[in-house]
Write a protein that holds these residues in place. Structure first.
Motif, PDB file in Angstrom:
ATOM      1  N   ASN A 101     -15.726 -42.214  49.302  1.00  0.00           N
ATOM      2  CA  ASN A 101     -15.593 -40.928  49.494  1.00  0.00           C
ATOM      3  C   ASN A 101     -17.263 -40.388  49.152  1.00  0.00           C
ATOM      4  OD1 ASN A 101     -12.480 -39.790  48.174  1.00  0.00           O
ATOM      5  ND2 ASN A 101     -13.156 -40.629  50.183  1.00  0.00           N
ATOM      6  N   LEU A 102     -17.756 -40.850  48.265  1.00  0.00           N
ATOM      7  CA  LEU A 102     -19.220 -40.833  47.971  1.00  0.00           C
ATOM      8  C   LEU A 102     -20.122 -41.129  48.802  1.00  0.00           C
ATOM      9  CD1 LEU A 102     -19.511 -41.271  43.943  1.00  0.00           C
ATOM     10  CD2 LEU A 102     -19.220 -38.949  45.364  1.00  0.00           C
ATOM     11  N   LYS A 103     -19.836 -42.486  49.221  1.00  0.00           N
ATOM     12  CA  LYS A 103     -20.830 -43.312  50.260  1.00  0.00           C
ATOM     13  C   LYS A 103     -20.940 -42.410  51.685  1.00  0.00           C
ATOM     14  CE  LYS A 103     -22.376 -47.572  51.586  1.00  0.00           C
ATOM     15  NZ  LYS A 103     -21.937 -48.052  53.047  1.00  0.00           N
ATOM     16  N   LEU A 104     -19.768 -42.053  51.928  1.00  0.00           N
ATOM     17  CA  LEU A 104     -19.551 -41.244  53.473  1.00  0.00           C
ATOM     18  C   LEU A 104     -19.975 -39.889  53.189  1.00  0.00           C
ATOM     19  CD1 LEU A 104     -16.649 -43.361  54.852  1.00  0.00           C
ATOM     20  CD2 LEU A 104     -18.803 -43.786  55.214  1.00  0.00           C
ATOM     21  N   ALA A 105     -20.019 -39.391  52.126  1.00  0.00           N
ATOM     22  CA  ALA A 105     -20.565 -38.050  51.675  1.00  0.00           C
ATOM     23  C   ALA A 105     -19.425 -37.187  52.304  1.00  0.00           C
ATOM     24  CB  ALA A 105     -21.753 -37.366  52.441  1.00  0.00           C
ATOM     25  N   GLY A 155     -17.201 -36.199  49.871  1.00  0.00           N
ATOM     26  CA  GLY A 155     -16.879 -34.932  48.668  1.00  0.00           C
ATOM     27  C   GLY A 155     -16.136 -35.434  47.553  1.00  0.00           C
ATOM     28  N   ASN A 160     -17.967 -49.263  51.193  1.00  0.00           N
ATOM     29  CA  ASN A 160     -17.822 -49.460  49.551  1.00  0.00           C
ATOM     30  C   ASN A 160     -18.959 -49.858  48.963  1.00  0.00           C
ATOM     31  OD1 ASN A 160     -16.890 -50.218  47.005  1.00  0.00           O
ATOM     32  ND2 ASN A 160     -14.941 -49.391  47.601  1.00  0.00           N
ATOM     33  N   ASN A 161     -19.321 -50.989  49.079  1.00  0.00           N
ATOM     34  CA  ASN A 161     -19.252 -51.915  50.048  1.00  0.00           C
ATOM     35  C   ASN A 161     -18.451 -53.297  49.192  1.00  0.00           C
ATOM     36  OD1 ASN A 161     -20.435 -50.469  51.774  1.00  0.00           O
ATOM     37  ND2 ASN A 161     -22.163 -51.899  52.230  1.00  0.00           N
ATOM     38  N   GLY A 166     -22.292 -54.194  54.972  1.00  0.00           N
ATOM     39  CA  GLY A 166     -23.568 -54.184  55.027  1.00  0.00           C
ATOM     40  C   GLY A 166     -24.300 -54.012  56.562  1.00  0.00           C
ATOM     41  N   LEU A 167     -23.219 -53.755  57.682  1.00  0.00           N
ATOM     42  CA  LEU A 167     -23.680 -53.782  58.855  1.00  0.00           C
ATOM     43  C   LEU A 167     -24.533 -52.308  59.307  1.00  0.00           C
ATOM     44  CD1 LEU A 167     -23.476 -54.718  61.855  1.00  0.00           C
ATOM     45  CD2 LEU A 167     -21.478 -53.629  62.216  1.00  0.00           C
ATOM     46  N   ASP A 178     -25.154 -48.764  56.954  1.00  0.00           N
ATOM     47  CA  ASP A 178     -24.992 -48.018  55.698  1.00  0.00           C
ATOM     48  C   ASP A 178     -25.968 -46.770  55.808  1.00  0.00           C
ATOM     49  OD1 ASP A 178     -23.395 -49.957  53.916  1.00  0.00           O
ATOM     50  OD2 ASP A 178     -25.334 -51.145  54.456  1.00  0.00           O
ATOM     51  N   ASP A 179     -25.786 -45.628  54.962  1.00  0.00           N
ATOM     52  CA  ASP A 179     -26.783 -44.426  54.774  1.00  0.00           C
ATOM     53  C   ASP A 179     -26.781 -43.698  56.289  1.00  0.00           C
ATOM     54  OD1 ASP A 179     -26.929 -45.556  52.370  1.00  0.00           O
ATOM     55  OD2 ASP A 179     -28.531 -46.692  52.899  1.00  0.00           O
ATOM     56  N   LEU A 180     -25.752 -43.726  56.751  1.00  0.00           N
ATOM     57  CA  LEU A 180     -25.646 -42.793  58.347  1.00  0.00           C
ATOM     58  C   LEU A 180     -24.699 -41.651  58.342  1.00  0.00           C
ATOM     59  CD1 LEU A 180     -25.645 -45.995  60.543  1.00  0.00           C
ATOM     60  CD2 LEU A 180     -27.475 -44.817  60.145  1.00  0.00           C
ATOM     61  N   LYS A 181     -24.804 -41.042  59.192  1.00  0.00           N
ATOM     62  CA  LYS A 181     -24.147 -39.716  59.265  1.00  0.00           C
ATOM     63  C   LYS A 181     -22.580 -40.560  59.766  1.00  0.00           C
ATOM     64  CE  LYS A 181     -26.971 -36.365  58.934  1.00  0.00           C
ATOM     65  NZ  LYS A 181     -26.943 -35.320  57.737  1.00  0.00           N
ATOM     66  N   VAL A 234     -15.351 -44.296  45.471  1.00  0.00           N
ATOM     67  CA  VAL A 234     -16.713 -45.055  46.166  1.00  0.00           C
ATOM     68  C   VAL A 234     -16.916 -44.462  47.552  1.00  0.00           C
ATOM     69  CG1 VAL A 234     -17.835 -46.952  46.528  1.00  0.00           C
ATOM     70  CG2 VAL A 234     -16.841 -46.773  44.373  1.00  0.00           C
TER      71      VAL A 234
END
Lengths: 434, 434
Positions: free
Chosen positions: B278-282, B284, B308-309, B77-78, B80-83, B276
């Motif tokens: 692979n999806l979260k880090l986009a 594929g 994951n997380n 949780g440090l 997320d949702d970043l390139k 999980v």
């Protein structure tokens, strides 16, 4: 205790003005009375008939499940991993044809127990024998938007009988259970209702002043069939039939082109995204990032436990955040806060309950849940919004309140008899199967 | 009690000879002694020093998590949702650079607690300060395959020092903790290790008689870079460097062409699928149905809790069953039983433990878990294999045994101090962040 207080609380409010609050929240009757940071004022403490110590808990609005068929929980695990038509025709429909009112009652009770245990406080339900579903809503203390889904592939007299039944239910039950029940009108889907029947249902919705709910564009085959039968894709078809002239909520909306997304946005149509069901039935992946970008209220639904196979909305929230990143290749797609909004505020908006539920804010209904965060997967305490989306599950929910009334306490159901429901649901399944 | 008995048990054995068994199972020391249908024979009852009543429980082999970096649970949780590059360079790497042995110890302890609580009994771990990871494995009672992952983007003397450290660790700890620890050699990835360095690591693995583990083809960019740098895609590159001449396990393998799948199948390379992460880090969606069809052992990994997380392998099992249906359009892709095999038998096979763990069978290690099925989402009792995949979660796990020793009893950790771990992990994070 009519007025009570939560202290030492960490709250994810979903209120953009103050998304995270460390402090207190007071409930008066069915509503959130006041909230604040730090310690509760003396006046609040004096007025409180009881206090909940929020230490070790994370509070947030109750989740809103905007598409489902609760009674189908009786068919959980009956048939999986099959082609859609085989699944429907050889497994679901023959069983559903045998459903009695009692089956619907116990199947919905089973679903209500599972939903409360996983933090859902409001659900949308489209099924048959809806008076029995409403009974469960009354007893369980949940909030619900209920609708008798009608299929029009039948003779005119049967069509009319079904429509009248749907109208009676919608009129009789709207506003019941202390206002926790509201109703909608529902043509099951464009491919199961002839156009003139849809127009009659829309007319009834206008007359009753109610919103509409339907399945739409769940599979590519359905879109192709619509084009073949009516010369247009489902969105334009339903738009021509007037469906979007009332507040409306469409489930699935997997296969949309850009023009259809624009129409949905313009007409203010809400979309219930059902990622688990869409994957399990191999329907595809809805264009959620594009819908959200267009300003469509995209909420989340589990669909039934026969195509999911659970009703844990935290899983839909997480999958909404994960799936669209992986499929689009953009790791910033549907960030955590947006996924949580889909499960709360956008859900409320989708069924006309914005300002009522889906947010912790004074004046709104006290529909709230508390998660036990003394578990390894909530450590470290970096970002609880992230933890709720990417790490939590429904099993972390310790307490649930709806309209200020507690439905779950330390994972014990207070309004439903879990043991009896388990027994009766199993017995109902045995009878249906036998 | 050296020999003990489980009675009235419903078991998902994962043994193709008898996938579901209603009956009894006896454990003698670290192994499953015998199993049978119905009531246990009198002789078994006489020999048993203790009995577990399996009523209301569902038994299955402990889950096997074949790719992760346990200590990174400290970074949950440090960010997320970043390139990917921003996430790595600005958030993960600066924190990881500060990790001490103690941080690795507490981060891994946190992960072990979470894994046991969600039914994982064996895990693969690739990280640094591996002696501290091994310490946690010893104390927790878990089974693990451990490896010091080395990055070769450094001067030759540092490369050599790292390799020697990896060799020492692999030699010193292989077979320790009563045989519960085995070790591997790991070039971190083809893009972080020059070819000659990979060759040296492979040579060391041959010398030590150990398997190899690496990250491979996680992103499209990485494959493109490999082609640019070495003229071939990663599979052919690693094959030329001899990596597949030892038993090997590659993590991710998202971007593969048909030829690469054929090479992996021919060389007997195992793949750890991390849906999980692979999806979260986009990154594929891996071609899992094709890999399975080609006969590749595809197992499941959570990757770290930073991407994951959580470490709930039931979630990876479910997503493996759901995702590939939705993406391929085939609702029969990765059926429930196959997804369960990915989390158990294929996991064991991937790390050379087939015949040892991953199945309930006499003579195999007593690594088993029991889920509490008195919950609404296990009703009705239609098909428990389906329920395990499509409805269960790690939170349903009530009991866990490894080598016949109980690690979790009614969700209470018996070998780890949950309270202390929570406190120390939070403190470690504070220090790293500070």
């Amino acid at each position: 205790m009519n007025r009570w207080l939560i202290e030492n609380a960490t709250m994810i409010t979903m209120d953009p003005a103050k998304p995270v609050l460390e402090g207190w929240l007071s409930v008066d009757g069915s509503k959130i009375a006041a909230m604040g940071a730090g310690s509760a004022p003396e006046e609040e403490k004096r007025q409180a008939g009881g206090t909940v110590n929020g230490d070790g808990l994370l509070f947030m609005p109750g989740l809103i499940n905007t598409h489902g068929h609760a009674a189908m929980s009786l068919l959980r695990g009956l048939a999986d991993d099959l082609k859609l038509q085989e699944w429907l025709e050889n497994h679901m429909w023959p069983m559903e044809a045998k459903f009695t009112g009692d089956d619907v009652y116990w199947g919905t009770s089973l679903a209500a127990a599972e939903m409360i245990l996983s933090g859902t406080t409001t659900f949308v339900d489209m099924y048959d024998h809806m008076d029995r579903v409403a009974e469960v809503v009354e007893q369980s203390g949940m909030r619900a938007s209920l609708t008798r889904g009608v299929i029009g592939l039948c003779p005119p007299d049967v069509q009319t009988a079904k429509l009248n039944e749907a109208i009676s239910f919608a009129r009789d039950w709207h506003g019941k259970a202390d206002g926790r029940i509201q109703t909608m009108m529902s043509p099951h889907a464009p491919y199961t209702c002839p156009p003139d029947y849809i127009e009659r249902i829309v007319a009834a919705a206008h007359e009753l002043g109610l919103p509409l709910h339907t399945h739409m564009s769940e599979t590519a085959a359905e879109v192709a069939q619509n084009l073949k039968d009516y010369g247009v894709r489902p969105v334009e078809h339903l738009d021509r039939l007037g469906l979007f002239s009332r507040p409306s909520l469409v489930a699935h909306a997997v296969h949309l082109n850009d023009e259809e997304i624009a129409i949905l946005a313009e007409r203010g149509v809400a979309v219930s995204h059902n990622p688990v069901s869409n994957l399990k039935l191999a329907s595809g992946v809805a264009r959620v990032p594009e819908l959200l970008r267009a300003g469509v209220a995209v909420s989340l639904g589990t669909d039934s436990a026969a195509s999911n196979n659970n009703l844990d909305l935290f899983e839909e929230i997480r999958l909404a955040a994960l799936l669209h990143k992986g499929v689009s290749g953009d790791p910033t797609a549907v960030p955590a806060a947006e996924a949580l909004r889909m499960g709360t505020v956008y859900g409320a908006k989708s069924i006309g309950l914005d300002g009522v539920t889906g947010m912790l804010k004074p004046g709104m209904r006290a529909d709230l849940i508390a998660l036990d965060i003394r578990k390894p997967h909530f450590v470290p305490a970096t970002d609880y919004m992230s933890h709720l989306v990417y790490s939590a599950s429904g099993a972390d929910v310790a307490h649930v309140w709806v309209d200020g009334k507690q439905l779950l306490k330390n994972r014990e159901l207070l309004t439903l008899d879990a043991e009896k429901i388990r027994f009766e649901a199993q017995r109902a399944f045995g009878r249906l199967k036998g």
